[in-house]
Motif scaffolding. Sequence first.
Motif, PDB file in Angstrom:
ATOM      1  N   MET A  50      59.716 -85.559  13.729  1.00 56.97           N
ATOM      2  CA  MET A  50      60.312 -84.716  14.755  1.00 56.97           C
ATOM      3  C   MET A  50      59.429 -83.493  15.021  1.00 56.97           C
ATOM      4  SD  MET A  50      64.261 -83.454  14.963  1.00 56.97           S
ATOM      5  CE  MET A  50      64.357 -82.460  13.513  1.00 56.97           C
ATOM      6  N   PRO A  51      59.264 -83.129  16.283  1.00 55.29           N
ATOM      7  CA  PRO A  51      58.523 -81.901  16.567  1.00 55.29           C
ATOM      8  C   PRO A  51      59.342 -80.698  16.110  1.00 55.29           C
ATOM      9  CG  PRO A  51      59.542 -82.709  18.573  1.00 55.29           C
ATOM     10  CD  PRO A  51      59.798 -83.743  17.509  1.00 55.29           C
ATOM     11  N   PRO A  52      58.679 -79.577  15.833  1.00 53.92           N
ATOM     12  CA  PRO A  52      59.421 -78.391  15.410  1.00 53.92           C
ATOM     13  C   PRO A  52      60.377 -77.881  16.484  1.00 53.92           C
ATOM     14  CG  PRO A  52      57.057 -77.926  15.526  1.00 53.92           C
ATOM     15  CD  PRO A  52      57.246 -79.371  15.835  1.00 53.92           C
ATOM     16  N   SER A  53      60.058 -78.163  17.751  1.00 53.50           N
ATOM     17  CA  SER A  53      60.916 -77.757  18.864  1.00 53.50           C
ATOM     18  C   SER A  53      60.484 -78.526  20.110  1.00 53.50           C
ATOM     19  CB  SER A  53      60.793 -76.249  19.135  1.00 53.50           C
ATOM     20  OG  SER A  53      59.488 -75.949  19.619  1.00 53.50           O
ATOM     21  N   LEU A  54      61.352 -78.541  21.107  1.00 55.36           N
ATOM     22  CA  LEU A  54      60.979 -79.167  22.381  1.00 55.36           C
ATOM     23  C   LEU A  54      59.861 -78.391  23.064  1.00 55.36           C
ATOM     24  CD1 LEU A  54      64.457 -80.272  23.762  1.00 55.36           C
ATOM     25  CD2 LEU A  54      62.599 -81.741  22.939  1.00 55.36           C
ATOM     26  N   GLU A  55      59.864 -77.082  22.879  1.00 50.97           N
ATOM     27  CA  GLU A  55      58.813 -76.252  23.473  1.00 50.97           C
ATOM     28  C   GLU A  55      57.449 -76.624  22.892  1.00 50.97           C
ATOM     29  OE1 GLU A  55      61.673 -75.023  22.124  1.00 50.97           O
ATOM     30  OE2 GLU A  55      62.678 -74.509  24.007  1.00 50.97           O
ATOM     31  N   GLU A  56      57.415 -76.829  21.573  1.00 54.05           N
ATOM     32  CA  GLU A  56      56.153 -77.220  20.928  1.00 54.05           C
ATOM     33  C   GLU A  56      55.737 -78.613  21.367  1.00 54.05           C
ATOM     34  OE1 GLU A  56      52.703 -77.349  18.548  1.00 54.05           O
ATOM     35  OE2 GLU A  56      53.846 -75.721  19.468  1.00 54.05           O
ATOM     36  N   LEU A  57      56.690 -79.515  21.499  1.00 51.91           N
ATOM     37  CA  LEU A  57      56.366 -80.855  21.984  1.00 51.91           C
ATOM     38  C   LEU A  57      55.757 -80.781  23.377  1.00 51.91           C
ATOM     39  CD1 LEU A  57      56.352 -83.928  21.794  1.00 51.91           C
ATOM     40  CD2 LEU A  57      58.725 -83.893  22.612  1.00 51.91           C
ATOM     41  N   GLU A  58      56.358 -79.992  24.239  1.00 56.36           N
ATOM     42  CA  GLU A  58      55.817 -79.844  25.597  1.00 56.36           C
ATOM     43  C   GLU A  58      54.400 -79.281  25.558  1.00 56.36           C
ATOM     44  OE1 GLU A  58      56.841 -77.878  29.953  1.00 56.36           O
ATOM     45  OE2 GLU A  58      58.137 -77.408  28.233  1.00 56.36           O
ATOM     46  N   ARG A  59      54.173 -78.295  24.714  1.00 51.74           N
ATOM     47  CA  ARG A  59      52.833 -77.700  24.583  1.00 51.74           C
ATOM     48  C   ARG A  59      51.825 -78.761  24.149  1.00 51.74           C
ATOM     49  NH1 ARG A  59      49.331 -75.895  21.172  1.00 51.74           N
ATOM     50  NH2 ARG A  59      50.509 -76.312  19.285  1.00 51.74           N
ATOM     51  N   ARG A  60      52.204 -79.568  23.178  1.00 52.22           N
ATOM     52  CA  ARG A  60      51.300 -80.613  22.670  1.00 52.22           C
ATOM     53  C   ARG A  60      51.013 -81.668  23.742  1.00 52.22           C
ATOM     54  NH1 ARG A  60      53.647 -81.730  16.544  1.00 52.22           N
ATOM     55  NH2 ARG A  60      53.329 -79.601  15.770  1.00 52.22           N
ATOM     56  N   LEU A  61      52.052 -82.075  24.462  1.00 54.03           N
ATOM     57  CA  LEU A  61      51.852 -83.070  25.521  1.00 54.03           C
ATOM     58  C   LEU A  61      50.924 -82.543  26.603  1.00 54.03           C
ATOM     59  CD1 LEU A  61      55.497 -84.421  25.907  1.00 54.03           C
ATOM     60  CD2 LEU A  61      53.543 -85.667  24.958  1.00 54.03           C
ATOM     61  N   ARG A  62      51.124 -81.317  26.992  1.00 56.24           N
ATOM     62  CA  ARG A  62      50.278 -80.732  28.042  1.00 56.24           C
ATOM     63  C   ARG A  62      48.838 -80.566  27.557  1.00 56.24           C
ATOM     64  NH1 ARG A  62      53.177 -79.723  32.290  1.00 56.24           N
ATOM     65  NH2 ARG A  62      55.413 -79.352  32.099  1.00 56.24           N
ATOM     66  N   ARG A  63      48.679 -80.189  26.295  1.00 55.48           N
ATOM     67  CA  ARG A  63      47.341 -79.997  25.740  1.00 55.48           C
ATOM     68  C   ARG A  63      46.572 -81.319  25.704  1.00 55.48           C
ATOM     69  NH1 ARG A  63      47.532 -77.765  20.031  1.00 55.48           N
ATOM     70  NH2 ARG A  63      47.806 -79.956  19.566  1.00 55.48           N
ATOM     71  N   ARG A  64      47.274 -82.420  25.433  1.00 57.25           N
ATOM     72  CA  ARG A  64      46.616 -83.730  25.409  1.00 57.25           C
ATOM     73  C   ARG A  64      46.064 -84.113  26.772  1.00 57.25           C
ATOM     74  NH1 ARG A  64      50.644 -87.701  22.244  1.00 57.25           N
ATOM     75  NH2 ARG A  64      51.221 -88.099  24.387  1.00 57.25           N
ATOM     76  N   GLY A  65      46.829 -83.796  27.808  1.00 59.66           N
ATOM     77  CA  GLY A  65      46.393 -84.087  29.164  1.00 59.66           C
ATOM     78  C   GLY A  65      46.371 -85.564  29.511  1.00 59.66           C
ATOM     79  N   THR A  66      47.211 -86.357  28.871  1.00 62.17           N
ATOM     80  CA  THR A  66      47.201 -87.800  29.116  1.00 62.17           C
ATOM     81  C   THR A  66      48.381 -88.276  29.948  1.00 62.17           C
ATOM     82  OG1 THR A  66      48.316 -88.151  26.993  1.00 62.17           O
ATOM     83  CG2 THR A  66      45.903 -88.334  27.007  1.00 62.17           C
ATOM     84  N   GLU A  67      49.381 -87.408  30.172  1.00 60.06           N
ATOM     85  CA  GLU A  67      50.565 -87.792  30.932  1.00 60.06           C
ATOM     86  C   GLU A  67      50.657 -86.987  32.223  1.00 60.06           C
ATOM     87  OE1 GLU A  67      51.542 -89.033  26.799  1.00 60.06           O
ATOM     88  OE2 GLU A  67      51.004 -87.071  27.520  1.00 60.06           O
ATOM     89  N   THR A  68      51.279 -87.621  33.206  1.00 58.66           N
ATOM     90  CA  THR A  68      51.552 -86.909  34.450  1.00 58.66           C
ATOM     91  C   THR A  68      52.742 -85.973  34.214  1.00 58.66           C
ATOM     92  OG1 THR A  68      53.166 -88.530  35.243  1.00 58.66           O
ATOM     93  CG2 THR A  68      50.822 -88.921  35.805  1.00 58.66           C
ATOM     94  N   GLU A  69      53.010 -85.125  35.165  1.00 55.56           N
ATOM     95  CA  GLU A  69      54.164 -84.222  35.074  1.00 55.56           C
ATOM     96  C   GLU A  69      55.463 -85.028  34.938  1.00 55.56           C
ATOM     97  OE1 GLU A  69      56.061 -80.781  34.505  1.00 55.56           O
ATOM     98  OE2 GLU A  69      53.906 -80.972  34.715  1.00 55.56           O
ATOM     99  N   ALA A  70      55.573 -86.097  35.713  1.00 59.68           N
ATOM    100  CA  ALA A  70      56.780 -86.937  35.646  1.00 59.68           C
ATOM    101  C   ALA A  70      56.913 -87.583  34.270  1.00 59.68           C
ATOM    102  CB  ALA A  70      56.739 -88.005  36.733  1.00 59.68           C
ATOM    103  N   GLN A  71      55.813 -88.039  33.710  1.00 57.58           N
ATOM    104  CA  GLN A  71      55.853 -88.647  32.377  1.00 57.58           C
ATOM    105  C   GLN A  71      56.236 -87.613  31.308  1.00 57.58           C
ATOM    106  OE1 GLN A  71      51.832 -90.162  32.616  1.00 57.58           O
ATOM    107  NE2 GLN A  71      52.572 -92.278  32.601  1.00 57.58           N
ATOM    108  N   ILE A  72      55.744 -86.407  31.443  1.00 53.61           N
ATOM    109  CA  ILE A  72      56.103 -85.345  30.496  1.00 53.61           C
ATOM    110  C   ILE A  72      57.596 -85.074  30.570  1.00 53.61           C
ATOM    111  CG2 ILE A  72      55.865 -82.863  30.022  1.00 53.61           C
ATOM    112  CD1 ILE A  72      52.874 -83.182  30.708  1.00 53.61           C
ATOM    113  N   GLU A  73      58.138 -85.011  31.762  1.00 52.12           N
ATOM    114  CA  GLU A  73      59.576 -84.775  31.919  1.00 52.12           C
ATOM    115  C   GLU A  73      60.394 -85.880  31.258  1.00 52.12           C
ATOM    116  OE1 GLU A  73      60.667 -83.986  35.984  1.00 52.12           O
ATOM    117  OE2 GLU A  73      59.032 -82.537  36.208  1.00 52.12           O
ATOM    118  N   VAL A  74      59.987 -87.134  31.443  1.00 49.64           N
ATOM    119  CA  VAL A  74      60.688 -88.261  30.816  1.00 49.64           C
ATOM    120  C   VAL A  74      60.604 -88.148  29.300  1.00 49.64           C
ATOM    121  CG1 VAL A  74      60.612 -90.770  30.450  1.00 49.64           C
ATOM    122  CG2 VAL A  74      60.461 -89.847  32.767  1.00 49.64           C
TER     123      VAL A  74
END
Length: 111
Positions: A50-74
């Motif tokens: 589990m990520p420490p928080s949803l905010e941290e998960l979002e930060r990690r997903l954005r940093r990876r740069g592999t998903e579109t905005e829609a994919q990040i939202e899902v």
Amino acid sequence: HNHFYGTLRAPILENLAKGVDVLIDIDIHGAAMIRKDPSVTEALADVFIMPPSLEELERRLRRRGTETEAQIEVRLRNAAAEMRSWQEYRYTLISGSMEEDIEKFRSIMRA
């Protein structure tokens, strides 16, 4: 995340019958299905990562740069729902750095 994969049951059962440990990476739906099989559950050491928080998960997903905005939202919406299932698992690992996660996971497997 709108992708559907399957893990074949037969190879898992064959390896367990031989005494070979099996490591599979599955979502909460796959974990729920596996828990229904008594020949698997007696050998099961399930770990919810589990990520420490949803905010941290979002930060990690954005940093990876592999998903579109829609994919990040899902992924964030799915994560919020999935994180409520952590109590169904024998172990829960709160994700830190990759090195910390590997060490924690290895400790669980040794136990």
